[in-house]
Enzyme design. Structure first.
Site, short mmCIF file in Angstrom:
data_model
loop_
_atom_site.label_atom_id
_atom_site.label_comp_id
_atom_site.label_asym_id
_atom_site.label_seq_id
_atom_site.Cartn_x
_atom_site.Cartn_y
_atom_site.Cartn_z
N HIS A 204 0.85 -1.18 0.00
CA HIS A 204 0.00 0.00 0.00
C HIS A 204 0.89 1.24 0.00
O HIS A 204 2.11 1.15 -0.07
CB HIS A 204 -0.95 -0.04 1.21
CG HIS A 204 -1.89 -1.21 1.18
ND1 HIS A 204 -2.84 -1.36 0.20
CD2 HIS A 204 -1.99 -2.31 1.98
CE1 HIS A 204 -3.51 -2.49 0.41
NE2 HIS A 204 -3.01 -3.09 1.48
N ARG A 293 8.21 -1.25 10.80
CA ARG A 293 7.66 -1.58 12.12
C ARG A 293 7.18 -3.02 12.12
O ARG A 293 6.64 -3.52 11.14
CB ARG A 293 6.53 -0.62 12.47
CG ARG A 293 5.42 -0.57 11.46
CD ARG A 293 4.43 0.50 11.79
NE ARG A 293 3.59 0.15 12.92
CZ ARG A 293 2.56 -0.70 12.86
NH1 ARG A 293 2.25 -1.30 11.74
NH2 ARG A 293 1.84 -0.95 13.93
#
Ligand SMILES: [Zn+2]
Length: 388
Positions: A204, A293
C-alpha cells in the site's frame, strides 16, 4: 561476473550446491540406492535457499554445535552472525529407518525423483523449548512459527548437500532469480548500492513511500516478496504479485526498481527473522535492507520496533548490510503528502490511517480504501481476489 559485486556474500563465498548436469546424473544414480526422506514444504524451501546460496555460507542442514550457538548467541560456532537455525527435522520413525546411513536421498512430497543427496555428518535432539524461547520469544503454540516447529520431528539430521535439481515451480518463473542472478542484474544496471524490501503483503502507499525514501539514497530497489509457506490468512502470493506488477507498471521507475521472489518460508520470528532476512538479502547482493515496524511479526508477540533494535546487538559492520529503519508512515492531509511521526507534526485526525481489519472489511465489501491509503489499481486487484 563477480560473485562479490556489489557486496561480498555472508562469510565471503557465494555458495552454489547445484551439481553440473553430468554430476547430477551420477548423483541421481547413486540416490536410487539410498534411503529416502521426504522433506516438508518449509524444509524444501530451506533446501532451495541453501542450494542457490541464499543462505551462504551454509552448505547444508546445520549440526548440533551451530544449532546451539545460533540459539544462544545469534552466531554460528565459527563466530559469524546467524539468527535462525536451518535444520532438517526427522521423526523417530524416520530416524530409525535412515539413522545409520551416511547418505540420504531427499525428496519432495510430490513423489518426483530425489532432489538432493545429504552427506550425513551427525544427528541430534531438537531442543524445541529452547528454540521456541530463543527464536520466537514464546512457547505459545498459537504462534505460527512455534506451531510449525512443534509439528516437525524431535530430532535433526545434519549434513552437506549435493543438489541434483531445484524444487520445481510453475509460478513466477520469470521472477525466480538466484543470488548470482540478482547480483548479475545489479551489475548490468550499474547499481552499486541496492536496497532490499522483504514483503509478504500487498504494498500500500505506506510501504511504497518507505521504499521510495530508501531509493532516494541508493541506486536501485529490489522488491523481494517472500513466496514460500505463509500462514493461511495471509494474502496468497499470486494475488500479491499482481499488486506488485500493477504498482511497477504505474508508479515505479523501470531503471531503478526490480522484482524478484524470495523462496523462503515465513517463520514469523520478528526480530530474529529480520536479521535472517537481512543476511539472506546480502547474499542476493543488497547493500541496504528496509526494516519497518514489526518486521516479520505476528499478533502481539513482539514490540513494534524490536526488529530494529536487535540490529544494535551486533558490532558495527558485523552483518555487512545496512539496515534502514522506518517508522509507520501515512498520508497527512495537512502536509498534503506522505510522512511519518518523524516528519509530520500534525494530529491523528489529519492522518489517513486504517487498521488491517478495516481494510479487509472494505475490500470484502467491494469498496476501495482511500487512494491516500492504497493505489486504486492495487485495491481493485484485492477486491477481485476477495470476491472470487
Ligand atoms: Zn502532517
Amino acid at each position: 561476473m563477480s560473485d562479490t559485486y556489489p557486496i561480498p556474500p555472508h562469510g565471503g563465498t557465494l555458495v552454489d550446491l547445484v551439481a553440473s548436469p553430468n554430476d547430477a546424473g551420477n548423483l541421481s544414480a547413486e540416490a536410487a540406492n539410498l534411503p529416502k526422506l521426504v522433506v516438508n514444504e518449509r524444509e524444501l524451501s530451506d533446501l532451495e535457499m541453501l542450494a542457490v546460496g541464499a543462505l551462504s555460507p551454509l552448505t547444508g542442514f546445520q549440526g548440533e554445535d551451530d544449532y546451539h550457538a545460533v540459539l544462544e548467541n545469534m552466531h554460528l560456532a565459527n563466530g559469524l552472525p546467524w539468527a535462525i537455525p536451518v535444520v532438517l527435522s526427522v521423526t523417530d520413525d524416520d530416524l530409525h529407518r535412515v539413522g545409520t546411513s551416511d547418505a540420504i536421498a531427499l525428496c519432495s512430497a510430490d513423489g518426483a525423483a530425489p532432489l538432493a543427496i545429504l552427506r550425513v555428518t551427525g544427528q541430534f535432539k531438537r531442543d524445541k523449548q529452547k528454540e521456541a524461547v530463543s527464536v520466537y520469544r514464546t512457547e505459545d503454540l498459537e504462534h505460527p512459527g512455534v506451531k510449525a516447529m512443534s509439528e516437525g520431528g524431535d530430532s535433526c539430521i545434519a549434513g552437506e548437500l549435493e543438489v541434483m535439481a531445484l524444487p520445481s515451480h510453475d509460478d513466477f518463473v520469470n521472477y525466480r532469480l538466484t543470488p548470482a542472478q540478482t547480483r548479475q542484474s545489479f551489475q548490468e544496471r550499474g547499481w552499486k548500492a541496492i536496497v532490499g524490501f522483504q514483503t509478504r503483503n500487498p504494498i500500500h502507499r505506506a510501504h511504497e513511500y518507505i521504499q521510495k525514501c530508501a531509493l532516494e539514497i541508493v541506486d536501485g530497489l529490489l522488491v523481494h516478496p517472500l513466496v514460500g509457506a505463509t500462514k493461511a490468512d495471509d494474502v496468497p502470493p499470486e494475488v500479491r504479485m499482481q499488486c506488485y506488477e500493477a504498482l511497477f507498471a504505474g508508479y515505479y521507475p523501470k531503471d531503478r526498481a526490480m522484482i524478484s521472489v524470495f523462496p523462503a518460508a515465513m517463520r514469523y520470528a520478528g526480530p530474529r527473522e529480520a536479521i535472517w532476512h537481512a543476511i539472506a538479502r546480502k547474499n542476493y547482493g543488497c547493500t541496504h535492507f528496509i526494516v519497518g515496524r514489526d518486521h516479520a511479526g505476528v499478533g502481539s508477540y513482539y514490540g513494534t520496533y524490536d526488529a530494529q533494535k536487535i540490529f544494535e546487538e551486533f558490532e558495527p559492520g558485523e552483518l555487512g548490510i545496512m539496515p534502514l529503519k522506518f517508522e509507520h508512515s501515512f498520508w497527512c492531509n495537512k502536509c498534503e503528502g506522505m510522512g511519518s511521526p518523524k516528519t509530520c507534526p500534525h494530529e491523528a485526525e489529519d492522518r489517513v490511517s486504517l487498521s488491517g481489519t478495516k481494510v479487509r472489511e472494505m475490500l470484502a465489501a467491494g469498496e476501495r480504501p482511500p487512494q491516500e491509503f492504497s493505489r486504486p489499481e492495487v485495491a481493485d486487484i484485492l477486491i477481485a481476489a476477495m470476491q472470487s
